[in-house]
Design a protein around this motif. Structure first.
Motif, short mmCIF file in Angstrom:
data_model
loop_
_atom_site.label_atom_id
_atom_site.label_comp_id
_atom_site.label_asym_id
_atom_site.label_seq_id
_atom_site.Cartn_x
_atom_site.Cartn_y
_atom_site.Cartn_z
N UNK A 94 0.81 -1.21 0.00
CA UNK A 94 0.00 0.00 0.00
C UNK A 94 0.85 1.26 0.00
N UNK A 95 2.12 1.12 0.35
CA UNK A 95 3.02 2.26 0.40
C UNK A 95 4.45 1.77 0.15
N UNK A 96 5.35 2.70 -0.09
CA UNK A 96 6.75 2.36 -0.26
C UNK A 96 7.31 1.85 1.06
N UNK A 97 8.10 0.79 0.99
CA UNK A 97 8.74 0.22 2.18
C UNK A 97 10.24 0.42 2.02
N UNK A 98 10.80 1.30 2.81
CA UNK A 98 12.22 1.65 2.69
C UNK A 98 13.09 0.64 3.44
N UNK A 99 14.14 0.18 2.77
CA UNK A 99 15.12 -0.72 3.36
C UNK A 99 16.50 -0.13 3.17
N UNK A 100 17.41 -0.49 4.05
CA UNK A 100 18.80 -0.01 3.96
C UNK A 100 19.71 -1.22 3.86
N UNK A 101 20.58 -1.23 2.84
CA UNK A 101 21.55 -2.31 2.69
C UNK A 101 22.56 -2.21 3.82
#
Length: 192
Positions: free
Chosen positions: A164-171
């Motif tokens: 439903x929305x952007x899901x931000x992840x960090x490498x």
């Protein structure tokens, strides 16, 4: 508080469907197309992950796949999987036969949230293609570990679906496993 970790085997183009070819998917069986060196290195990573984990969380189909393979095995990895707490999200599984297995029924998001408060350490989710998107959608995932196999299948079920929305992840880590696999680790970026 527990840390929910998604740990998946997938192809370079994100396909997680039928890695062993057991389900009859025409492009399945990609897991078996890597070298023995890659398989051995993969097994070492997976065993290490199991030894660090405090619990496994899975959907019913993944449970059925794993319960056919692990209870009869021995060795460090098998002993850990067979003895550790396991939680299965299912509305149809009534009497699990794998030791230390608890069935989660009803409202999954609330149950997993409670599980994260109850379990100290890593709660690992393997496979579980229907459960993973739900966990991601509801921001329950703390870390994603992707073991990338060097194939482009061009079709098949992918790990990440619509949200439903952007899901931000960090490498947070990259690692070469064996000669041809890549382990990518991401943490979820919490937006306050």
């Amino acid at each position: 508080m527990g840390m929910l970790v998604i740990s998946e085997n997938m192809t370079l183009d994100g396909v997680m469907q039928d890695p062993t070819g057991d389900d009859g998917f025409e492009r399945g069986g990609w897991f078996g197309q890597v070298t023995d060196e890659d398989h051995q290195a993969w097994a070492e990573v997976e065993c290490g992950e199991a030894l660090r984990a405090q619990a496994l969380l899975m959907g019913r189909r993944s449970y059925e796949y794993l319960v056919e393979r692990w209870p009869g095995r021995t060795g460090t990895w098998a002993d850990r999987l067979n003895s550790m707490p396991k939680y299965v999200v299912s509305s149809t599984l009534m009497k699990p036969v794998w030791s230390n297995t608890t069935v989660i029924t009803g409202e999954v998001v609330d149950a997993v949230s409670r599980l994260k408060h109850y379990v100290e350490g890593e709660i690992v989710v393997n496979a579980s293609g229907q459960l993973v998107p739900l966990l991601i959608e509801h921001d329950l995932v703390d870390e994603v570990r992707l073991m990338v196999f060097p194939f482009v299948l061009g079709g098949g079920e992918r790990l990440f679906g619509a949200t439903s929305a952007t899901k931000a992840l960090r490498l947070v880590d990259t690692r070469i496993v064996g000669a041809g696999l890549a382990l990518l680790t991401y943490s979820q970026v919490r937006v306050e």
